[in-house]
Design a protein around this motif. Structure first.
Motif, PDB file in Angstrom:
ATOM      1  N   UNK A 126      30.157  44.746  22.807  1.00  0.00           N
ATOM      2  CA  UNK A 126      29.686  44.830  23.815  1.00  0.00           C
ATOM      3  C   UNK A 126      29.021  42.526  23.660  1.00  0.00           C
ATOM      4  N   UNK A 127      28.862  42.823  22.348  1.00  0.00           N
ATOM      5  CA  UNK A 127      28.792  41.091  22.616  1.00  0.00           C
ATOM      6  C   UNK A 127      30.108  40.316  22.599  1.00  0.00           C
ATOM      7  N   UNK A 128      30.843  40.768  22.813  1.00  0.00           N
ATOM      8  CA  UNK A 128      31.662  39.908  24.031  1.00  0.00           C
ATOM      9  C   UNK A 128      31.572  39.789  24.985  1.00  0.00           C
ATOM     10  N   UNK A 129      31.269  40.976  26.174  1.00  0.00           N
ATOM     11  CA  UNK A 129      30.925  40.554  27.230  1.00  0.00           C
ATOM     12  C   UNK A 129      29.490  39.465  27.274  1.00  0.00           C
ATOM     13  N   UNK A 130      28.616  39.921  25.990  1.00  0.00           N
ATOM     14  CA  UNK A 130      27.307  38.558  26.645  1.00  0.00           C
ATOM     15  C   UNK A 130      28.329  37.449  26.469  1.00  0.00           C
ATOM     16  N   UNK A 131      29.036  37.184  25.748  1.00  0.00           N
ATOM     17  CA  UNK A 131      29.820  36.535  25.780  1.00  0.00           C
ATOM     18  C   UNK A 131      29.948  35.411  26.721  1.00  0.00           C
ATOM     19  N   UNK A 132      30.671  35.991  27.558  1.00  0.00           N
ATOM     20  CA  UNK A 132      31.689  35.954  28.758  1.00  0.00           C
ATOM     21  C   UNK A 132      30.036  35.884  29.815  1.00  0.00           C
ATOM     22  N   UNK A 133      29.757  36.442  29.652  1.00  0.00           N
ATOM     23  CA  UNK A 133      28.843  36.535  31.030  1.00  0.00           C
ATOM     24  C   UNK A 133      27.875  34.799  30.922  1.00  0.00           C
ATOM     25  N   UNK A 134      27.547  34.464  29.383  1.00  0.00           N
ATOM     26  CA  UNK A 134      26.512  33.912  28.532  1.00  0.00           C
ATOM     27  C   UNK A 134      27.558  32.223  29.495  1.00  0.00           C
ATOM     28  N   UNK A 135      29.385  32.266  29.164  1.00  0.00           N
ATOM     29  CA  UNK A 135      30.184  31.396  29.421  1.00  0.00           C
ATOM     30  C   UNK A 135      29.869  31.266  30.859  1.00  0.00           C
ATOM     31  N   UNK A 136      30.167  31.765  31.393  1.00  0.00           N
ATOM     32  CA  UNK A 136      30.320  32.388  33.040  1.00  0.00           C
ATOM     33  C   UNK A 136      28.576  31.298  33.542  1.00  0.00           C
ATOM     34  N   UNK A 137      27.538  31.718  33.135  1.00  0.00           N
ATOM     35  CA  UNK A 137      26.516  31.397  33.261  1.00  0.00           C
ATOM     36  C   UNK A 137      25.826  29.909  32.974  1.00  0.00           C
ATOM     37  N   UNK A 138      26.828  29.119  32.075  1.00  0.00           N
ATOM     38  CA  UNK A 138      27.190  27.905  31.720  1.00  0.00           C
ATOM     39  C   UNK A 138      27.813  27.068  32.318  1.00  0.00           C
ATOM     40  N   UNK A 139      28.492  27.864  32.859  1.00  0.00           N
ATOM     41  CA  UNK A 139      29.415  27.158  33.716  1.00  0.00           C
ATOM     42  C   UNK A 139      28.663  26.782  35.299  1.00  0.00           C
ATOM     43  N   UNK A 140      28.082  27.319  35.574  1.00  0.00           N
ATOM     44  CA  UNK A 140      27.267  28.061  36.985  1.00  0.00           C
ATOM     45  C   UNK A 140      26.691  26.706  37.477  1.00  0.00           C
ATOM     46  N   UNK A 141      26.995  26.204  38.480  1.00  0.00           N
ATOM     47  CA  UNK A 141      25.311  25.007  38.909  1.00  0.00           C
ATOM     48  C   UNK A 141      26.521  23.289  38.535  1.00  0.00           C
ATOM     49  N   UNK A 142      27.455  24.086  37.681  1.00  0.00           N
ATOM     50  CA  UNK A 142      28.306  22.918  37.039  1.00  0.00           C
ATOM     51  C   UNK A 142      28.987  21.659  38.190  1.00  0.00           C
ATOM     52  N   UNK A 143      30.072  22.966  38.935  1.00  0.00           N
ATOM     53  CA  UNK A 143      30.480  22.386  39.954  1.00  0.00           C
ATOM     54  C   UNK A 143      31.603  22.038  38.888  1.00  0.00           C
ATOM     55  N   UNK A 144      32.116  22.542  38.178  1.00  0.00           N
ATOM     56  CA  UNK A 144      33.852  22.990  37.585  1.00  0.00           C
ATOM     57  C   UNK A 144      33.736  24.242  37.363  1.00  0.00           C
ATOM     58  N   UNK A 145      34.971  24.420  37.955  1.00  0.00           N
ATOM     59  CA  UNK A 145      36.211  25.626  37.801  1.00  0.00           C
ATOM     60  C   UNK A 145      35.561  25.868  36.120  1.00  0.00           C
ATOM     61  N   UNK A 146      36.122  27.591  36.476  1.00  0.00           N
ATOM     62  CA  UNK A 146      36.027  28.586  34.912  1.00  0.00           C
ATOM     63  C   UNK A 146      37.864  28.295  34.574  1.00  0.00           C
ATOM     64  N   UNK A 147      38.636  27.867  34.239  1.00  0.00           N
ATOM     65  CA  UNK A 147      39.639  27.979  34.154  1.00  0.00           C
ATOM     66  C   UNK A 147      40.353  29.149  32.954  1.00  0.00           C
ATOM     67  N   UNK A 148      40.716  30.193  33.347  1.00  0.00           N
ATOM     68  CA  UNK A 148      40.743  31.124  31.946  1.00  0.00           C
ATOM     69  C   UNK A 148      42.428  31.676  32.273  1.00  0.00           C
ATOM     70  N   UNK A 149      43.366  31.862  30.832  1.00  0.00           N
ATOM     71  CA  UNK A 149      44.634  32.669  31.076  1.00  0.00           C
ATOM     72  C   UNK A 149      43.945  33.580  30.766  1.00  0.00           C
ATOM     73  N   UNK A 150      44.346  35.037  31.426  1.00  0.00           N
ATOM     74  CA  UNK A 150      44.145  36.153  31.417  1.00  0.00           C
ATOM     75  C   UNK A 150      45.290  37.603  31.073  1.00  0.00           C
ATOM     76  N   UNK A 151      45.214  38.265  30.371  1.00  0.00           N
ATOM     77  CA  UNK A 151      45.906  39.514  30.175  1.00  0.00           C
ATOM     78  C   UNK A 151      45.849  40.238  31.164  1.00  0.00           C
ATOM     79  N   UNK A 152      47.280  40.186  32.783  1.00  0.00           N
ATOM     80  CA  UNK A 152      47.501  41.381  33.630  1.00  0.00           C
ATOM     81  C   UNK A 152      48.174  42.282  32.795  1.00  0.00           C
ATOM     82  N   UNK A 153      48.820  42.723  31.987  1.00  0.00           N
ATOM     83  CA  UNK A 153      49.103  43.614  31.568  1.00  0.00           C
ATOM     84  C   UNK A 153      50.162  43.113  30.201  1.00  0.00           C
ATOM     85  N   UNK A 154      49.917  43.910  29.756  1.00  0.00           N
ATOM     86  CA  UNK A 154      50.548  43.573  28.169  1.00  0.00           C
ATOM     87  C   UNK A 154      51.818  42.698  27.865  1.00  0.00           C
ATOM     88  N   UNK A 155      51.099  41.195  27.538  1.00  0.00           N
ATOM     89  CA  UNK A 155      51.784  40.394  26.674  1.00  0.00           C
ATOM     90  C   UNK A 155      52.442  39.716  28.023  1.00  0.00           C
TER      91      UNK A 155
END
Lengths: 126, 187
Positions: B69-98
């Motif tokens: 849950x703490x991880x989830x909160x962290x992510x939502x917090x990051x999204x919120x922090x980025x909001x309104x800055x005009x910058x996009x959040x660029x992330x690498x995410x796992x589509x499938x294992x590896x």
């Protein structure tokens, strides 16, 4: 917490409560040892990460948030790692303090219980 | 002190162990001989151990859930922090294992939370944070109750163990006395 020998010494409710308390403290002590180990590892990992960061040339690094790696400017990562380090060190300090207090309380109870039961009680780990 | 000793209350269905003030009185009162008393106590101990395993499993589950849950909160917090800055959040995410892919997340107003039971619901970032925070608080509160339950249970285990040792010792002592008196009358 095995008792051997004679049944001459009477066990009162108070003694029983002391034994219970000792058992609890002993459990907590083991939990704390595990927690301290984990906290130390986390601290070391963060230390490693910030050292690597100093050596890194890139301006933007991938910083893991949750399950994804976000592209975050190096300076921001540095401050975030510093913050995380602060949190874990404080946590570690708290755990160490609790461990000391648990050990002190256990020593106190050992004195009382060994004083009453002598060899009839064993409060040491196997 | 004596009155508090018999206050063997229960806690969430776990029966309290009876503290035995005096072994002899305990045996006569319960109408048990030494062997049946011992086997009764042993059985109790086994039941306690079973409940302990169950509670420990629950504790492990909760302890794993909290960082999630703490991880989830962290992510939502990051999204919120980025909001309104005009910058996009660029992330690498796992589509499938590896296998990783790259995502640009621009001004995310909402996130979808997996509620379980094959249901996912879209929440605004604020609502998601509130919900996750509530879940986190609940999980922490349950963990606290669980730890207290475990402590209670372990006290009962200790009491039962001590009682077993005392009944056993009393029996040994009793036998020795009988032996001593019979040899003294023989001679």
């Amino acid at each position: 917490m095995q008792q051997g020998g004679g049944s001459e010494t009477e066990v009162t409710w108070e003694d029983q409560q002391n034994i219970n308390k000792f058992g609890r403290l002993n459990n907590r002590f083991h939990e704390l040892e595990d927690e301290i180990k984990i906290a130390k590892e986390t601290n070391e990992n963060l230390e490693d990460a910030s050292n690597e960061l100093i050596l890194a040339d890139e301006e933007v690094v991938r910083f893991q948030i949750g399950e994804v790696f976000a592209h975050v400017p190096k300076e921001e990562v540095e401050t975030r790692i510093e913050q995380m380090k602060e949190v874990t060190s404080k946590n570690l300090e708290k755990l160490e303090e609790e461990k000391d207090s648990v050990l002190a309380q256990m020593a106190e109870l050992k004195k009382i219980l060994y004083g009453k039961f002598g060899d009839s009680i064993n409060l040491e780990e196997d | 002190m004596a009155s508090s000793s018999s206050s063997t209350t229960e806690r969430r269905g776990i029966p309290g162990a009876q503290f035995v003030q005096d072994v002899e009185t305990y045996l006569t009162q319960s109408g048990l001989d030494v062997n049946s008393a011992l086997s009764f106590l042993q059985e109790r101990l086994q039941q306690y151990k079973l409940v302990e395993m169950k509670l420990l499993a629950q504790q492990r589950d909760l302890q794993a859930k909290i960082p999630d849950i703490e991880k989830c909160l962290d992510v939502v917090g990051t999204l919120q922090a980025k909001k309104g800055t005009g910058e996009a959040l660029i992330t690498d995410f796992e589509v499938s294992e590896g296998i990783y892919s790259r995502a640009h997340i621009e001004d995310a107003d909402s996130v979808c939370l997996w509620l379980g039971a094959n249901v996912m619901l879209e929440y605004s970032c604020e609502e998601a944070t509130a919900l996750l925070q509530k879940n986190l608080d609940n999980a922490k509160a349950s963990l606290e109750v669980l730890v207290a339950d475990l402590q209670f249970l372990r006290d009962q285990v200790t009491i039962t163990q001590v009682t077993i040792a005392r009944v056993y010792n009393w029996d040994v002592h009793q036998r020795r006395m009988r032996q001593a008196s019979s040899t003294s009358t023989d001679s």
